[in-house]
Design an enzyme around this catalytic site. Structure first.
Site, mmCIF file in Angstrom:
data_model
loop_
_atom_site.group_PDB
_atom_site.id
_atom_site.type_symbol
_atom_site.label_atom_id
_atom_site.label_comp_id
_atom_site.label_asym_id
_atom_site.label_seq_id
_atom_site.Cartn_x
_atom_site.Cartn_y
_atom_site.Cartn_z
ATOM 1 N N ARG A 1 -8.115 -21.134 -0.820
ATOM 2 C CA ARG A 1 -7.078 -20.658 0.089
ATOM 3 C C ARG A 1 -5.888 -21.596 0.042
ATOM 4 N NH1 ARG A 1 -4.623 -21.468 4.724
ATOM 5 N NH2 ARG A 1 -3.930 -19.663 5.945
ATOM 6 N N GLU B 1 12.815 2.221 13.848
ATOM 7 C CA GLU B 1 11.856 3.289 13.512
ATOM 8 C C GLU B 1 10.728 3.226 14.526
ATOM 9 O OE1 GLU B 1 10.180 2.510 9.569
ATOM 10 O OE2 GLU B 1 9.999 0.376 10.030
ATOM 11 N N HIS C 1 -1.363 -21.436 0.078
ATOM 12 C CA HIS C 1 -0.224 -20.526 0.229
ATOM 13 C C HIS C 1 0.404 -20.153 -1.109
ATOM 14 C CE1 HIS C 1 -0.789 -21.608 4.381
ATOM 15 N NE2 HIS C 1 0.067 -20.657 4.733
ATOM 16 N N LYS D 1 6.292 -1.961 1.858
ATOM 17 C CA LYS D 1 5.144 -1.338 2.544
ATOM 18 C C LYS D 1 3.955 -2.297 2.425
ATOM 19 C CE LYS D 1 3.199 3.258 3.247
ATOM 20 N NZ LYS D 1 3.277 3.201 4.714
ATOM 21 N N ARG E 1 7.781 4.161 -4.983
ATOM 22 C CA ARG E 1 7.914 3.196 -3.885
ATOM 23 C C ARG E 1 6.895 2.071 -4.022
ATOM 24 N NH1 ARG E 1 7.651 5.277 2.156
ATOM 25 N NH2 ARG E 1 5.468 5.498 1.575
ATOM 26 N N LEU F 1 11.142 1.164 6.865
ATOM 27 C CA LEU F 1 10.528 1.676 5.647
ATOM 28 C C LEU F 1 11.335 2.888 5.184
ATOM 29 C CD1 LEU F 1 8.053 1.222 3.779
ATOM 30 C CD2 LEU F 1 7.049 3.204 4.911
ATOM 31 N N TYR G 1 0.817 -1.207 0.000
ATOM 32 C CA TYR G 1 0.000 0.000 0.000
ATOM 33 C C TYR G 1 0.848 1.252 0.000
ATOM 34 C CZ TYR G 1 0.813 0.900 5.019
ATOM 35 O OH TYR G 1 1.386 1.186 6.231
HETATM 36 N N1 PDD Z 1 3.165 5.004 7.601
HETATM 37 N N2 PDD Z 1 7.877 3.630 8.869
HETATM 38 C C1 PDD Z 1 6.729 2.929 8.887
HETATM 39 C C2 PDD Z 1 6.722 1.594 9.521
HETATM 40 C C3 PDD Z 1 5.555 3.473 8.304
HETATM 41 O O1 PDD Z 1 4.403 2.759 8.322
HETATM 42 C C4 PDD Z 1 5.602 4.765 7.739
HETATM 43 C C5 PDD Z 1 4.394 5.397 7.110
HETATM 44 C C6 PDD Z 1 6.822 5.465 7.750
HETATM 45 C C7 PDD Z 1 6.966 6.829 7.119
HETATM 46 O O2 PDD Z 1 6.906 6.742 5.717
HETATM 47 P P1 PDD Z 1 6.392 7.939 4.820
HETATM 48 O O3 PDD Z 1 7.170 9.123 5.215
HETATM 49 O O4 PDD Z 1 6.685 7.513 3.438
HETATM 50 O O5 PDD Z 1 4.912 8.118 5.087
HETATM 51 C C8 PDD Z 1 7.943 4.854 8.322
HETATM 52 C C9 PDD Z 1 1.963 5.419 6.904
HETATM 53 C C10 PDD Z 1 1.764 6.898 6.910
HETATM 54 C C11 PDD Z 1 0.765 4.646 7.407
HETATM 55 O O6 PDD Z 1 0.888 3.437 7.489
HETATM 56 O O7 PDD Z 1 -0.287 5.224 7.649
#
Ligand code: PDD
Length: 284
Positions: free
Chosen positions: A100, A182, A102, A150, A51, A206, A32
């Site tokens: 379903r 993070e 894997h 992501k 990305r 991320l 996403y």
């Molecule tokens: N989250 N690290 C993680 C684990 C994240 O889920 C996100 C963003 C970031 C920051 O990434 P960016 O600057 O590209 O938004 C870092 C989004 C906003 C969410 O899941 O809602």
């Protein structure tokens, strides 16, 4: 007005339905993007689309569209929603299987979902005095080791965020093998000995779009920057700690494990970078 685009059909968000055999539902098999919209314009759209392509490639979903088609679709969604400050959410799953299993079937077509929802809080202005620094705890980073993807599989992030809010704080800063990675949905920065430091890009975090922008703004403001590992102890020695994400922009952290960061208020580096951020945003 909140709007959804699902596999070619525009509809009200509450009417959009996904079959239960969609692998996004069964396996969390999808990726996403979250894109902020300021004043009707999708912010850093090209970077988000890039990305998305990388995430899709990492999980071996063939990108159903090229960058220009993605951009056009997102712009159309924003236009249709008629929102000025909003969040665009894109989700691509592997698609609907016949059972379903894997192993994913050959020739399955991805499910594409785009939603636009109002986010009036995004319209922050320069020198916003309502910014209240976050309170955080530290927690072991028990997530998988593909943090650069992501993925929609956000159970770990949900567990972490809920554990933090249950303790009455805003979020957790995650620690793996003694080093800061993070936060549950944002990247982490510290200011220590006058240097602005953030962990390097790796498969443990991320690669935030906001992180890249803030690093660029720091360079432009002649702030000394280092992308290097951060020891947990440095969180307590830092004069400032802050986090970045598309939903929160650049946000200060005032307390970690009940210890004040600096004086617990918004620090000077945050103020300078936040001001640059707001100017950059308005110029888009
Ligand atoms: N989250 N690290 C993680 C684990 C994240 O889920 C996100 C963003 C970031 C920051 O990434 P960016 O600057 O590209 O938004 C870092 C989004 C906003 C969410 O899941 O809602």
């Amino acid at each position: 007005m909140a709007i959804a685009y699902l596999n070619g059909t525009w509809q009200a968000i509450e009417d959009a339905k996904i079959p239960i055999l969609d692998r996004g539902f069964m396996f969390g098999d999808g990726v996403y993007e979250v894109i902020p919209v300021y004043d009707g314009k999708a912010f850093l759209l090209a970077e988000h689309i890039q990305r998305l392509s990388l995430s899709l490639a990492e999980i071996k979903i063939i990108n159903p569209m090229d960058d220009a088609q993605w951009a056009e679709l997102v712009l159309r969604a924003v236009e249709k929603s008629m929102e000025t400050n909003a969040i665009v959410y894109i989700q691509v799953t592997r698609g609907v299987a016949t059972k379903r299993e894997h192993v994913w079937p050959e020739g399955i077509s991805p499910t594409i979902l785009i939603t636009v929802t109002a986010a009036p809080g995004l319209a922050r202005v320069y020198a916003d005095t309502t910014v209240k620094p976050y309170t955080m705890i530290t927690m072991e980073d028990f997530r998988w080791q593909r943090g650069h993807i992501k993925t929609t599989s956000l159970l770990a992030a949900g567990l972490i965020k809920n554990a933090a809010t249950a303790q009455g704080v805003d979020d957790a800063i995650l620690i793996r093998a003694g080093l800061v990675t993070e936060s549950s949905s944002s990247n982490v920065f510290i200011v220590i000995n006058g240097v602005f430091v953030t962990p390097p890009k790796s498969c443990l975090i991320l690669h935030g779009i906001t992180r890249d922008l803030v690093l660029m703004l720091a360079h432009k403001s002649d702030i000394a920057v280092e992308e290097r590992d951060i020891e947990e102890a440095e969180l307590y020695a830092a004069s400032e700690v802050m986090v970045t994400s598309s939903g929160r922009e650049l946000w200060p952290v005032g307390f970690i494990n009940e210890r004040a960061v600096g004086d617990g208020m918004c620090g000077p580096v945050w103020k300078m970078l936040d001001a640059s951020f707001q100017v950059y945003k308005e110029a888009q």
